[in-house]
Design a protein around this motif. Structure first.
Motif, mmCIF file in Angstrom:
data_model
loop_
_atom_site.group_PDB
_atom_site.id
_atom_site.type_symbol
_atom_site.label_atom_id
_atom_site.label_comp_id
_atom_site.label_asym_id
_atom_site.label_seq_id
_atom_site.Cartn_x
_atom_site.Cartn_y
_atom_site.Cartn_z
ATOM 1 N N UNK A 220 1.293 8.246 4.630
ATOM 2 C CA UNK A 220 1.791 7.991 3.281
ATOM 3 C C UNK A 220 3.167 7.363 3.351
ATOM 4 N N UNK A 221 3.451 6.512 2.397
ATOM 5 C CA UNK A 221 4.744 5.827 2.375
ATOM 6 C C UNK A 221 5.881 6.750 1.950
ATOM 7 N N UNK B 18 -11.653 10.783 1.324
ATOM 8 C CA UNK B 18 -12.954 10.111 1.295
ATOM 9 C C UNK B 18 -13.047 9.153 2.475
ATOM 10 N N UNK B 19 -11.968 8.435 2.744
ATOM 11 C CA UNK B 19 -11.952 7.539 3.913
ATOM 12 C C UNK B 19 -12.103 8.323 5.222
ATOM 13 N N UNK B 20 -11.471 9.472 5.303
ATOM 14 C CA UNK B 20 -11.654 10.301 6.515
ATOM 15 C C UNK B 20 -13.121 10.648 6.710
ATOM 16 N N UNK B 21 -13.788 11.051 5.646
ATOM 17 C CA UNK B 21 -15.208 11.396 5.735
ATOM 18 C C UNK B 21 -16.041 10.185 6.164
ATOM 19 N N UNK B 22 -15.739 9.029 5.604
ATOM 20 C CA UNK B 22 -16.452 7.808 5.975
ATOM 21 C C UNK B 22 -16.273 7.515 7.463
ATOM 22 N N UNK B 23 -15.051 7.685 7.951
ATOM 23 C CA UNK B 23 -14.771 7.405 9.353
ATOM 24 C C UNK B 23 -15.510 8.370 10.270
ATOM 25 N N UNK B 24 -15.562 9.635 9.880
ATOM 26 C CA UNK B 24 -16.283 10.636 10.669
ATOM 27 C C UNK B 24 -17.775 10.299 10.706
ATOM 28 N N UNK B 25 -18.341 9.953 9.559
ATOM 29 C CA UNK B 25 -19.772 9.638 9.485
ATOM 30 C C UNK B 25 -20.161 8.486 10.404
ATOM 31 N N UNK B 26 -19.283 7.503 10.506
ATOM 32 C CA UNK B 26 -19.589 6.335 11.333
ATOM 33 C C UNK B 26 -18.973 6.429 12.730
ATOM 34 N N UNK C 169 0.849 -1.190 0.000
ATOM 35 C CA UNK C 169 0.000 0.000 0.000
ATOM 36 C C UNK C 169 0.887 1.244 0.000
ATOM 37 N N UNK C 170 0.355 2.358 -0.490
ATOM 38 C CA UNK C 170 1.115 3.610 -0.469
ATOM 39 C C UNK C 170 0.527 4.606 0.527
ATOM 40 N N UNK C 171 -0.686 4.326 0.987
ATOM 41 C CA UNK C 171 -1.318 5.210 1.953
ATOM 42 C C UNK C 171 -2.346 4.471 2.770
ATOM 43 N N UNK C 172 -2.580 4.979 3.969
ATOM 44 C CA UNK C 172 -3.599 4.417 4.847
ATOM 45 C C UNK C 172 -4.136 5.555 5.709
ATOM 46 N N UNK C 173 -5.433 5.530 5.951
ATOM 47 C CA UNK C 173 -6.052 6.573 6.756
ATOM 48 C C UNK C 173 -6.546 5.987 8.056
#
Length: 107
Positions: free
Chosen positions: A24-25, A41-49, A13-17
């Motif tokens: 970032x790598x 987009x992953x940050x937004x998903x995490x905030x929503x849930x 992987x090159x990035x993970x949130x």
């Protein structure tokens, strides 16, 4: 907040949130707008849930997809959160108009 560390990003992987950080790598990836949009987009998903339930749903869905596809890569690619991020990562304005809980449409 973006953190660059090749030791914190898993191999392959090159990035993970992990809320509230984007890991970032490599430093030059900070200037990649498509990758940064994907991770945001992953940050937004995490905030929503509310963060913790996001990781619970992500893990459960990954296990289900792993059983379904018998492939780590295909399981990862077919997690609803990842599908939304991959489909919309090139739309740099997506987060401005993204509906609440839109990942549900990718289940």
């Amino acid at each position: 907040m973006v953190v660059v560390s090749k030791f914190l990003v898993p191999r392959g992987y090159v990035g993970i949130t992990i809320f509230p950080f984007i890991f970032l790598k490599y430093y030059n990836l900070k200037s990649n707008p498509v990758l940064m949009n994907h991770e945001k987009i992953h940050l937004r998903q995490q905030i929503e849930l509310l963060v913790i339930p996001f990781y619970m749903f992500y893990t459960i869905e990954f296990v289900i997809r792993l059983i379904q596809y018998n492939s780590w890569y295909l399981a990862y690619q077919n997690i609803s959160f990842e599908r939304e991020a991959y489909v919309k990562e090139k739309d740099l304005n997506y987060l401005k108009s993204r509906p609440f809980w839109s990942f549900v449409g990718y289940l």
